[in-house]
Design an enzyme around this catalytic site. Structure first.
Site, PDB file in Angstrom:
ATOM      1  N   GLY A 247       0.786  -1.200   0.005  1.00 60.16           N
ATOM      2  CA  GLY A 247       0.088   0.041   0.049  1.00 60.16           C
ATOM      3  C   GLY A 247       0.846   1.336  -0.032  1.00 60.16           C
ATOM      4  N   GLU A 289       4.114  -6.371   1.495  1.00 59.64           N
ATOM      5  CA  GLU A 289       3.674  -6.730   0.221  1.00 59.64           C
ATOM      6  C   GLU A 289       3.834  -5.684  -0.542  1.00 59.64           C
ATOM      7  OE1 GLU A 289       1.034 -10.811   1.302  1.00 59.64           O
ATOM      8  OE2 GLU A 289       0.329  -8.700   1.117  1.00 59.64           O
ATOM      9  N   PRO A 290       4.914  -4.853  -1.062  1.00 58.79           N
ATOM     10  CA  PRO A 290       4.753  -3.873  -2.026  1.00 58.79           C
ATOM     11  C   PRO A 290       4.324  -4.233  -3.262  1.00 58.79           C
ATOM     12  CG  PRO A 290       6.875  -4.206  -1.482  1.00 58.79           C
ATOM     13  CD  PRO A 290       6.365  -4.836  -0.572  1.00 58.79           C
ATOM     14  N   GLY A 291       3.504  -3.562  -4.054  1.00 60.18           N
ATOM     15  CA  GLY A 291       3.256  -3.965  -5.439  1.00 60.18           C
ATOM     16  C   GLY A 291       3.447  -2.557  -6.329  1.00 60.18           C
ATOM     17  N   ARG A 292       2.616  -1.573  -6.122  1.00 59.14           N
ATOM     18  CA  ARG A 292       2.723  -0.481  -6.903  1.00 59.14           C
ATOM     19  C   ARG A 292       4.233   0.181  -6.790  1.00 59.14           C
ATOM     20  NH1 ARG A 292      -1.859   2.897  -7.611  1.00 59.14           N
ATOM     21  NH2 ARG A 292      -2.676   1.622  -5.853  1.00 59.14           N
ATOM     22  N   ARG A 329      -7.369   3.426 -14.983  1.00 62.88           N
ATOM     23  CA  ARG A 329      -7.321   3.857 -13.527  1.00 62.88           C
ATOM     24  C   ARG A 329      -8.104   5.161 -13.533  1.00 62.88           C
ATOM     25  NH1 ARG A 329      -3.346   4.943 -11.007  1.00 62.88           N
ATOM     26  NH2 ARG A 329      -4.092   4.417  -8.992  1.00 62.88           N
ATOM     27  N   CYS A 360     -15.458   3.742 -27.294  1.00 63.40           N
ATOM     28  CA  CYS A 360     -17.013   4.176 -27.364  1.00 63.40           C
ATOM     29  C   CYS A 360     -17.453   4.603 -26.068  1.00 63.40           C
ATOM     30  CB  CYS A 360     -17.589   3.355 -28.428  1.00 63.40           C
ATOM     31  SG  CYS A 360     -17.218   3.447 -29.990  1.00 63.40           S
ATOM     32  N   GLU A 361     -16.951   5.356 -25.337  1.00 63.96           N
ATOM     33  CA  GLU A 361     -17.362   5.610 -24.071  1.00 63.96           C
ATOM     34  C   GLU A 361     -16.853   7.065 -23.690  1.00 63.96           C
ATOM     35  OE1 GLU A 361     -17.942   2.407 -22.497  1.00 63.96           O
ATOM     36  OE2 GLU A 361     -18.120   3.333 -20.399  1.00 63.96           O
ATOM     37  N   TYR A 389      -0.750  -1.625 -12.040  1.00 64.29           N
ATOM     38  CA  TYR A 389      -2.092  -1.719 -12.584  1.00 64.29           C
ATOM     39  C   TYR A 389      -2.436  -1.215 -13.710  1.00 64.29           C
ATOM     40  CZ  TYR A 389      -1.892  -2.760  -7.396  1.00 64.29           C
ATOM     41  OH  TYR A 389      -1.558  -3.337  -6.234  1.00 64.29           O
TER      42      TYR A 389
HETATM   43  N1  LLP Z   1      -1.258  -7.245  -0.657  1.00 64.74           N
HETATM   44  C1  LLP Z   1      -2.415  -7.244  -0.812  1.00 64.74           C
HETATM   45  C2  LLP Z   1      -3.167  -8.382  -0.066  1.00 64.74           C
HETATM   46  C3  LLP Z   1      -3.243  -6.464  -1.776  1.00 64.74           C
HETATM   47  O1  LLP Z   1      -4.439  -6.699  -1.721  1.00 64.74           O
HETATM   48  C4  LLP Z   1      -2.601  -5.457  -2.415  1.00 64.74           C
HETATM   49  C5  LLP Z   1      -3.097  -4.662  -3.411  1.00 64.74           C
HETATM   50  C6  LLP Z   1      -1.301  -5.328  -2.136  1.00 64.74           C
HETATM   51  C7  LLP Z   1      -0.461  -6.236  -1.129  1.00 64.74           C
HETATM   52  C8  LLP Z   1      -0.434  -4.320  -2.999  1.00 64.74           C
HETATM   53  O2  LLP Z   1      -0.701  -3.092  -2.771  1.00 64.74           O
HETATM   54  P1  LLP Z   1       0.220  -1.897  -3.521  1.00 64.74           P
HETATM   55  O3  LLP Z   1       1.501  -1.863  -2.654  1.00 64.74           O
HETATM   56  O4  LLP Z   1       0.408  -2.032  -4.704  1.00 64.74           O
HETATM   57  O5  LLP Z   1      -0.645  -0.494  -3.053  1.00 64.74           O
HETATM   58  N2  LLP Z   1      -5.907  -1.399  -8.720  1.00 64.74           N
HETATM   59  C9  LLP Z   1      -5.833  -0.541  -7.810  1.00 64.74           C
HETATM   60  C10 LLP Z   1      -4.879  -0.948  -6.688  1.00 64.74           C
HETATM   61  C11 LLP Z   1      -5.876  -2.224  -6.007  1.00 64.74           C
HETATM   62  C12 LLP Z   1      -4.736  -2.859  -4.957  1.00 64.74           C
HETATM   63  C13 LLP Z   1      -5.134  -4.377  -4.627  1.00 64.74           C
HETATM   64  N3  LLP Z   1      -4.490  -4.651  -3.442  1.00 64.74           N
HETATM   65  C14 LLP Z   1      -5.196   0.530  -8.188  1.00 64.74           C
HETATM   66  O6  LLP Z   1      -4.979   0.882  -9.559  1.00 64.74           O
HETATM   67  O7  LLP Z   1      -4.882   1.705  -7.731  1.00 64.74           O
END
Ligand code: LLP
Length: 430
Positions: A247, A289-292, A329, A360-361, A389
């Site tokens: 997050g 758990e970093p993703g973004r 997004r 078309c939106e 994402y």
């Molecule tokens: N761990 C869990 C259990 C999660 O559900 C998520 C994201 C993450 C880690 C990673 O979070 P991050 O570090 O990426 O913020 N589609 C949305 C974001 C949805 C996030 C879902 N879960 C967007 O484009 O902003």
């Protein structure tokens, strides 16, 4: 520039990973996702070093929903991170990429029986159980397969992270996980302790995404630790792992001010260490758990500008050859983005326009009120910080093929995801 890794060359072209974006667009076509390998690796290392330095006993797990493809899984493996997967498809990709299954964390609020079986078959490191139905089913499946599933529980810690409603997940009114305040989580821990084919290794929480403040993470850690203490006192159970989710916010526009990872890890580590020493508890292994924040800033998307419609006294529309199909997004969350005209990166950004896609939106917009150099048909428009994402949320709406993705490094570009063809679009049609 929101990203110090991006530069401008003597032709006034935007550069990423030593590559001229205008050349990339010419060579690979548009729309084009571009990912800077070095930035991805640097971000992996930042998190890893930070957890090692501040906490010691920890593991960084990349949330692959942000960007899951073979090459990303390989890079994450090489960098020594774990992998969070959330579906059979993400798990399949990880396995095909040769990702070590013991470092895979399998999430999801409604895993199917097939997915649970697949996770057991592959011996994933942890299955993060979302609800009591899943707990019972998993125990039964593991019994039939003669396995012991190492599990964690997804907990709703009751923390309200101030972010977009759709990406807030820690509060009780959420479809994810077990609630703490009504005793649901405690009952589940007690139940897990009584089951033969699951082993509860720890608890997990994820409070939301694109968060700019340390406080909600620190509060979540405190809430979780108090629960660990209750479990220890009342059930005599010591849990080994504590997973605080992802997050961490990134910089999409100048105003965004993300907290340094180090600062984050510093505060969270202090809280956990203090709590454990005060309460005579073993220090759990910490997982994040970093993703973004691993891939988001490292990416950008290139488009070719089509019509520029100046509607007097209303607004200017710059149309591009992609849109909500490759980046939904803005349509979903009104997400802010920085826009640049990549072939005019040295010119003042004094033109205000709405960037519109080709679907078309009417809601197919990438940004409203964006500032950029004056665009003309044929220019290359770049949307920055699209590494997370975007590809992973892309669709084929209007039967638009998904773009290719190239990875750039030291002036070299290699395709890591091929552009979809029209043939691909009808592949499963009968
Ligand atoms: N761990 C869990 C259990 C999660 O559900 C998520 C994201 C993450 C880690 C990673 O979070 P991050 O570090 O990426 O913020 N589609 C949305 C974001 C949805 C996030 C879902 N879960 C967007 O484009 O902003």
């Amino acid at each position: 520039m929101i990203n110090p890794h991006l530069t401008v060359n003597q032709n006034g072209h935007l550069m990423i990973g030593g590559c001229d974006t205008v050349e990339l667009a010419k060579k690979f076509g548009t729309p084009l996702y571009v990912i800077d390998e070095q930035q991805v690796r640097e971000n992996c290392r930042l998190f890893k070093d930070s957890i090692e330095k501040n906490y010691k006993k920890g593991m960084v797990v990349f949330a692959s929903k942000a960007l899951n493809c073979l090459e990303m899984c390989r890079i994450v493996k090489q960098e020594g991170l774990g992998l969070d997967v959330v579906s059979g498809g993400e798990l399949y990709t990880a396995i095909k990429a040769g990702f070590p299954s013991e470092h895979i964390f399998f999430h999801g609020n409604n895993k199917t029986t097939d997915e649970l079986e697949m996770a057991l078959e592959e011996n994933v490191g942890r299955i993060i159980v979302d609800n009591i139905f899943e707990l019972e089913e998993l125990d039964e499946l593991a019994r039939k397969m003669n396995k012991t599933a190492k599990i964690m529980f997804r907990i709703k810690p009751g923390i309200d992270a101030h972010t977009h409603d759709f990406i807030r997940t820690g509060q009780i009114d959420s479809k994810f996980g077990f609630a703490l305040e009504n005793g649901e989580a405690f009952d589940a821990v007690r139940r897990a302790a009584a089951l033969q084919n699951v082993k509860l290794m720890g608890l997990h929480c994820h409070i939301g995404s694109q968060i700019f403040d340390n406080r909600p993470f620190v509060e979540a850690a405190e809430v979780m630790l108090n629960f660990y203490l209750k479990i220890k006192k009342e059930l005599g159970l010591t849990l080994e792992d504590l997973n605080l989710g992802g997050g961490f916010g990134i910089k999409y526009v100048e105003q965004d001010d993300p907290v340094g990872y180090d600062q984050f890890m510093g505060s969270v580590s202090d809280v956990v260490h203090d709590f454990c020493s005060k309460n005579d508890m073993d220090i759990p292994r910490m997982l994040i758990e970093p993703g973004r924040s691993i891939v988001g800033p490292a990416g950008l998307t290139l488009y070719t500008v089509g019509a520029v419609k100046e509607i007097k006294d209303v607004r200017n529309y710059v149309t591009i050859d992609g849109g909500m199909t490759d980046n939904p997004r803005y349509a979903l969350y009104k997400s802010a983005y920085t826009i640049m005209i990549a072939n005019k990166a040295d010119q003042p950004a004094d033109y205000t326009a709405t960037v519109a896609g080709k679907c078309c939106e009417s809601g197919d917009l990438i940004q409203e009120g964006a500032q950029m150099a004056k665009p003309e048909k044929g220019d290359i428009l770049a949307v920055l910080a699209t590494g997370a994402y975007n590809y992973s949320m892309a669709s084929n709406y209007n039967r638009i093929p998904r773009p290719a993705m190239v990875m750039v490094k030291d002036g070299q570009a290699r395709e890591i995801i091929r552009r979809e063809s029209y043939e691909d679009l009808i592949r499963n049609d009968i």
